[in-house]
Write a protein that holds these residues in place. Structure first.
Motif, PDB file in Angstrom:
ATOM      1  N   ARG A 437       1.118  10.112  10.499  1.00  0.00           N
ATOM      2  CA  ARG A 437       1.407  11.026   9.394  1.00  0.00           C
ATOM      3  C   ARG A 437       1.798  10.321   8.107  1.00  0.00           C
ATOM      4  NH1 ARG A 437       4.182  16.597  11.478  1.00  0.00           N
ATOM      5  NH2 ARG A 437       2.618  17.087  13.068  1.00  0.00           N
ATOM      6  N   LYS A 438       2.702   9.379   8.198  1.00  0.00           N
ATOM      7  CA  LYS A 438       3.190   8.727   6.983  1.00  0.00           C
ATOM      8  C   LYS A 438       2.096   7.932   6.289  1.00  0.00           C
ATOM      9  CE  LYS A 438       8.109   8.586   8.070  1.00  0.00           C
ATOM     10  NZ  LYS A 438       9.338   7.756   8.178  1.00  0.00           N
ATOM     11  N   LEU A 439       1.249   7.259   7.077  1.00  0.00           N
ATOM     12  CA  LEU A 439       0.170   6.475   6.473  1.00  0.00           C
ATOM     13  C   LEU A 439      -0.921   7.372   5.892  1.00  0.00           C
ATOM     14  CD1 LEU A 439      -0.158   3.478   8.979  1.00  0.00           C
ATOM     15  CD2 LEU A 439       1.020   3.569   6.776  1.00  0.00           C
ATOM     16  N   ILE A 440      -1.185   8.498   6.546  1.00  0.00           N
ATOM     17  CA  ILE A 440      -2.165   9.455   6.013  1.00  0.00           C
ATOM     18  C   ILE A 440      -1.671  10.032   4.696  1.00  0.00           C
ATOM     19  CG2 ILE A 440      -3.185  11.744   6.390  1.00  0.00           C
ATOM     20  CD1 ILE A 440      -3.426  11.040   9.350  1.00  0.00           C
ATOM     21  N   LEU A 441      -0.392  10.398   4.642  1.00  0.00           N
ATOM     22  CA  LEU A 441       0.172  10.942   3.408  1.00  0.00           C
ATOM     23  C   LEU A 441       0.159   9.902   2.291  1.00  0.00           C
ATOM     24  CD1 LEU A 441       3.235  13.008   4.725  1.00  0.00           C
ATOM     25  CD2 LEU A 441       1.065  13.892   3.858  1.00  0.00           C
ATOM     26  N   ALA A 442       0.446   8.657   2.632  1.00  0.00           N
ATOM     27  CA  ALA A 442       0.439   7.587   1.633  1.00  0.00           C
ATOM     28  C   ALA A 442      -0.959   7.401   1.052  1.00  0.00           C
ATOM     29  CB  ALA A 442       0.923   6.282   2.264  1.00  0.00           C
ATOM     30  N   PHE A 443      -1.974   7.458   1.914  1.00  0.00           N
ATOM     31  CA  PHE A 443      -3.358   7.310   1.451  1.00  0.00           C
ATOM     32  C   PHE A 443      -3.770   8.495   0.584  1.00  0.00           C
ATOM     33  CE2 PHE A 443      -7.955   7.830   1.931  1.00  0.00           C
ATOM     34  CZ  PHE A 443      -8.399   6.574   1.520  1.00  0.00           C
ATOM     35  N   LEU A 444      -3.406   9.709   1.024  1.00  0.00           N
ATOM     36  CA  LEU A 444      -3.781  10.905   0.264  1.00  0.00           C
ATOM     37  C   LEU A 444      -3.108  10.937  -1.099  1.00  0.00           C
ATOM     38  CD1 LEU A 444      -3.783  13.675   3.025  1.00  0.00           C
ATOM     39  CD2 LEU A 444      -5.756  12.774   1.785  1.00  0.00           C
ATOM     40  N   TRP A 445      -1.854  10.470  -1.164  1.00  0.00           N
ATOM     41  CA  TRP A 445      -1.170  10.427  -2.453  1.00  0.00           C
ATOM     42  C   TRP A 445      -1.927   9.531  -3.424  1.00  0.00           C
ATOM     43  CZ3 TRP A 445       1.139  11.486  -6.593  1.00  0.00           C
ATOM     44  CH2 TRP A 445       1.660  10.504  -7.438  1.00  0.00           C
ATOM     45  N   GLN A 446      -2.363   8.364  -2.949  1.00  0.00           N
ATOM     46  CA  GLN A 446      -3.124   7.464  -3.805  1.00  0.00           C
ATOM     47  C   GLN A 446      -4.460   8.076  -4.217  1.00  0.00           C
ATOM     48  OE1 GLN A 446      -2.929   3.086  -2.949  1.00  0.00           O
ATOM     49  NE2 GLN A 446      -2.306   3.816  -0.935  1.00  0.00           N
ATOM     50  N   LEU A 447      -5.075   8.788  -3.288  1.00  0.00           N
ATOM     51  CA  LEU A 447      -6.368   9.412  -3.570  1.00  0.00           C
ATOM     52  C   LEU A 447      -6.232  10.521  -4.610  1.00  0.00           C
ATOM     53  CD1 LEU A 447      -9.213   8.937  -2.552  1.00  0.00           C
ATOM     54  CD2 LEU A 447      -8.833  10.697  -0.811  1.00  0.00           C
ATOM     55  N   MET A 448      -5.182  11.327  -4.474  1.00  0.00           N
ATOM     56  CA  MET A 448      -4.942  12.406  -5.433  1.00  0.00           C
ATOM     57  C   MET A 448      -4.627  11.832  -6.819  1.00  0.00           C
ATOM     58  SD  MET A 448      -2.215  15.543  -5.015  1.00  0.00           S
ATOM     59  CE  MET A 448      -2.438  17.113  -5.838  1.00  0.00           C
ATOM     60  N   ARG A 449      -3.830  10.775  -6.835  1.00  0.00           N
ATOM     61  CA  ARG A 449      -3.501  10.114  -8.104  1.00  0.00           C
ATOM     62  C   ARG A 449      -4.759   9.509  -8.727  1.00  0.00           C
ATOM     63  NH1 ARG A 449      -2.463   4.876  -9.240  1.00  0.00           N
ATOM     64  NH2 ARG A 449      -1.219   4.415 -11.120  1.00  0.00           N
ATOM     65  N   TYR A 450      -5.589   8.881  -7.901  1.00  0.00           N
ATOM     66  CA  TYR A 450      -6.836   8.293  -8.409  1.00  0.00           C
ATOM     67  C   TYR A 450      -7.719   9.377  -9.032  1.00  0.00           C
ATOM     68  CZ  TYR A 450     -11.407   6.068  -8.595  1.00  0.00           C
ATOM     69  OH  TYR A 450     -12.622   5.584  -9.041  1.00  0.00           O
ATOM     70  N   ASN A 451      -7.777  10.530  -8.377  1.00  0.00           N
ATOM     71  CA  ASN A 451      -8.589  11.637  -8.894  1.00  0.00           C
ATOM     72  C   ASN A 451      -8.101  12.068 -10.267  1.00  0.00           C
ATOM     73  OD1 ASN A 451     -10.574  13.649  -8.865  1.00  0.00           O
ATOM     74  ND2 ASN A 451      -9.202  15.131  -7.927  1.00  0.00           N
ATOM     75  N   MET A 452      -6.790  12.160 -10.430  1.00  0.00           N
ATOM     76  CA  MET A 452      -6.198  12.513 -11.720  1.00  0.00           C
ATOM     77  C   MET A 452      -6.596  11.505 -12.797  1.00  0.00           C
ATOM     78  SD  MET A 452      -4.071  15.154 -11.926  1.00  0.00           S
ATOM     79  CE  MET A 452      -3.150  16.280 -10.911  1.00  0.00           C
ATOM     80  N   LEU A 453      -6.377  10.224 -12.491  1.00  0.00           N
ATOM     81  CA  LEU A 453      -6.650   9.191 -13.475  1.00  0.00           C
ATOM     82  C   LEU A 453      -8.145   9.091 -13.777  1.00  0.00           C
ATOM     83  CD1 LEU A 453      -4.224   6.366 -12.223  1.00  0.00           C
ATOM     84  CD2 LEU A 453      -3.816   8.174 -13.901  1.00  0.00           C
ATOM     85  N   HIS A 454      -8.969   9.349 -12.766  1.00  0.00           N
ATOM     86  CA  HIS A 454     -10.420   9.331 -12.960  1.00  0.00           C
ATOM     87  C   HIS A 454     -10.850  10.453 -13.907  1.00  0.00           C
ATOM     88  CE1 HIS A 454     -14.590   8.462 -11.984  1.00  0.00           C
ATOM     89  NE2 HIS A 454     -14.788   9.740 -11.679  1.00  0.00           N
ATOM     90  N   LEU A 455     -10.244  11.617 -13.756  1.00  0.00           N
ATOM     91  CA  LEU A 455     -10.568  12.727 -14.648  1.00  0.00           C
ATOM     92  C   LEU A 455     -10.127  12.424 -16.075  1.00  0.00           C
ATOM     93  CD1 LEU A 455      -9.622  15.796 -12.421  1.00  0.00           C
ATOM     94  CD2 LEU A 455     -11.895  15.203 -13.220  1.00  0.00           C
ATOM     95  N   LEU A 456      -8.955  11.818 -16.203  1.00  0.00           N
ATOM     96  CA  LEU A 456      -8.471  11.455 -17.539  1.00  0.00           C
ATOM     97  C   LEU A 456      -9.381  10.410 -18.182  1.00  0.00           C
ATOM     98  CD1 LEU A 456      -4.634  11.315 -16.859  1.00  0.00           C
ATOM     99  CD2 LEU A 456      -5.806  12.913 -18.386  1.00  0.00           C
TER     100      LEU A 456
END
Length: 602
Positions: A437-456
């Motif tokens: 769980r913790k590693l999946i959440l850590a990966f998803l957080w980075q992915l969500m952040r990457y998506n934000m920065l990619h859109l910007l």
């Protein structure tokens, strides 16, 4: 002429025609052209301009519209069931008292939803406090912008509770397109009806399991599958050989329903409907018995015989809510108490699950940690964020039984993450496949952040890669330029708990969106909560897809604070970009009617 250069109309008006319309609006223009006057003038001019089309063109447009509409079948049974639900749960709402009850035999539902108020109210019935209704525009004769804001709030809130709205935009709802309206309403009702079909809300469900393995299996089942398991549990108890795998073909003969009702209410419901040969008459007899125990909702005899999946699911969910037939035993309760959610993990799981479902991938996520274990959904998410980045020839399509094949998918996920420069040093494909769980959440957080920065980056902010520091700088600059004094030192700044900075930021990007009479100083815990709830609804009202909860703001959870700030930044920069593009092309600014939520990643 200037007005014609704006290209407001499909057919340009003559100078005389425009002057004639302006004279008709004389009383409105005596004190200058205010916002309301402009909207009325704009709509009148557009109507007159479009009426200049030749009869042939009007006919072809009509035929095109008719042809498009005919492609979508509208179920009268579903419309009636949903209208009955709305009339039941919203009958006491003051804002809707002049509109309810809705006549289920008419199409008035599709007119009533056009201002967005009813749909927002329905979302709050399904998941209370999702929308801060202070942010709703509620009055007679809402203008176009106010309607769009309501529908933005509706669609972004629907995303936040788990609805899929990828193919629905604000214009669709403002036009009351029946198939899209009914589709959205069903999703909202389904979320409401299935809210308690889980072990946390209904611990009595442990009666259906015998060991820890079965408990884990039940925990990972989506709510509709839990309902099927519940039905089969009672059918087995009743001695029936019937086994139900769906809410359509398996229930058409009424056998499962008859045994289920008899088990749940043996004094009132017997097995006599099974003696009736005619399927429709048998269904009628069954629903008479269901009505005697107060559970005859959502379906008609024909809906049962026809195997209407949506309505039969609603019927069973309501039956479960009213009479689940399960008992709480001490042994079972102690067994259920073993299930303890980590509050933080649970909160993050919800946010990431809603975010993934909002992306419009083909697979719906019900249980984040279980559903991601085969790697397929993560590959879909990656391909949605960066199209073409996944090598689908190397991917294993579900259902996948072998752990090795799941790990292969997860390995590709981690490899892609590494190529995107995500930090995956301590994450292996096997960790995802094992459901860490913790590693999946850590990966998803980075992915969500990457998506934000990619859109910007796509919006070309300063023509460079965007960092967290850039987002922080942008937010502070916006607030300072607007003349406000609030400031954010970092995304962990405890002063953010009052909500004042984010309200200043929202007002800076769109001055008319914040009603300052509703804002508190944020001194007490209750004041902070009120401000935080208002912030989320105002941001969604603008068009931001927000997946955090009010307590994420009050407790200043820095990850969610970053996502909130970036979401507002994306909306603001996209809005500026649209205005600049319109100025260059000489076209009229994008109409608020065009402001949809289709394929909107965030």
């Amino acid at each position: 002429m200037g007005i014609n250069k704006l290209k407001l109309f499909q057919q340009p008006l003559t100078k005389e025609e425009i002057l004639g319309i302006l004279k008709m609006q004389g009383s409105l223009l005596q004190d200058g052209l205010n916002f309301e006057s402009f909207l009325k003038l704009y709509l009148d001019l557009q109507t007159c301009g479009n009426h200049q089309l030749s009869p042939d063109k009007r006919t072809s447009a009509f035929l095109k519209l008719a042809t498009t509409t005919l492609l979508h079948h509208i179920s009268e049974s579903e419309k009636k069931a949903f209208v009955d639900h709305i009339n039941t749960y919203l009958k006491d709402d003051v804002a809707l008292r002049n509109l309810l009850p809705i006549d289920p035999s008419s199409d008035s539902l599709f007119n009533i939803v056009k201002d967005g108020v009813l749909l927002c109210k329905l979302i709050n019935v399904a998941v209370p406090e999702t929308i801060d209704e202070r942010a709703l525009n509620i009055k007679e004769n809402l203008n176009v912008w106010e309607q769009v804001e309501n529908h933005n709030l509706c669609l972004n809130s629907a995303k936040a509770i788990g609805c899929s709205v990828v193919n629905i935009g604000t214009q669709d709802l403002m036009e009351g397109r029946p198939h899209l309206v009914l589709g959205l309403i069903f999703q909202i009702i389904k979320i409401q009806l299935l809210a308690n079909v889980n072990l946390k809300e209904t611990p009595e469900l442990v009666e259906m399991v015998n060991d820890t393995e079965e408990m884990e299996e039940l925990l990972n089942l989506p709510a509709d599958k839990v309902l099927l398991r519940w039905m089969n549990y009672h059918l087995q108890k009743a001695g029936s050989l019937k086994h139900v795998n769906n809410f359509s073909s398996d229930i058409k003969d009424c056998e499962a329903y008859t045994y289920l009702l008899h088990t749940l209410a043996p004094q009132t419901c017997d097995l006599t409907p099974l003696d009736i040969k005619d399927p429709l008459e048998r269904a009628k007899a069954l629903l008479i018995q269901a009505d005697q125990i107060g559970c005859c909702k959502y379906v008609s005899p024909k809906d049962i015989v026809d195997g209407s999946t949506n309505l039969n699911l609603a019927f069973v969910a309501n039956l479960f809510h009213e009479r689940n037939g399960l008992k709480v035993e001490y042994a079972a309760v102690s067994f259920a108490e073993m299930i303890k959610d980590d509050e933080q993990i649970s909160r993050e799981e919800r946010a990431f699950r809603m975010w993934i479902n909002s992306l419009g991938i083909s697979t719906y996520v019900n249980n984040l940690f279980e559903d991601l274990r085969d790697g397929w959904i993560l590959l879909e998410v990656l391909d949605k964020i960066v199209p073409g980045i996944v090598d689908w020839k190397l991917a294993n399509r579900p259902p996948i039984k072998l752990l090795l094949k799941k790990v292969e998918n997860c390995n590709q996920v981690i490899t892609i993450g590494r190529n995107l420069k995500l930090s995956v040093v301590n994450i292996a494909g096997n960790d995802v496949a094992q459901g860490n769980r913790k590693l999946i959440l850590a990966f998803l957080w980075q992915l969500m952040r990457y998506n934000m920065l990619h859109l910007l980056k796509t919006i070309k902010y300063k023509g460079k890669e965007v960092s967290d520091a850039d987002i922080l700088e942008w937010a502070n600059s916006k607030v300072k330029t607007s003349g406000k004094k609030s400031h954010m030192n970092s995304f962990k700044d405890k002063s953010l708990s009052t909500g004042i900075f984010f309200l200043d930021l929202l007002a800076a990007v769109e001055p008319r969106v914040v009603n300052w009479q509703l804002v508190t100083k944020g001194e007490s815990e209750n004041d902070k909560k009120q401000n935080a709830e208002y912030i989320i609804s105002v941001a969604r009202k603008l068009g931001c897809a927000i997946f955090l909860l009010w307590d994420d703001i009050v407790e200043v959870r820095h990850k969610m604070i970053l996502i909130l700030t970036a979401s507002i930044m994306i909306w603001s920069l996209a809005n500026q970009y649209n205005k600049a593009a319109a100025a260059v092309t000489g076209a009229v600014l994008t109409s608020p009617l065009h402001n949809g939520n289709k394929e909107n990643g965030l």
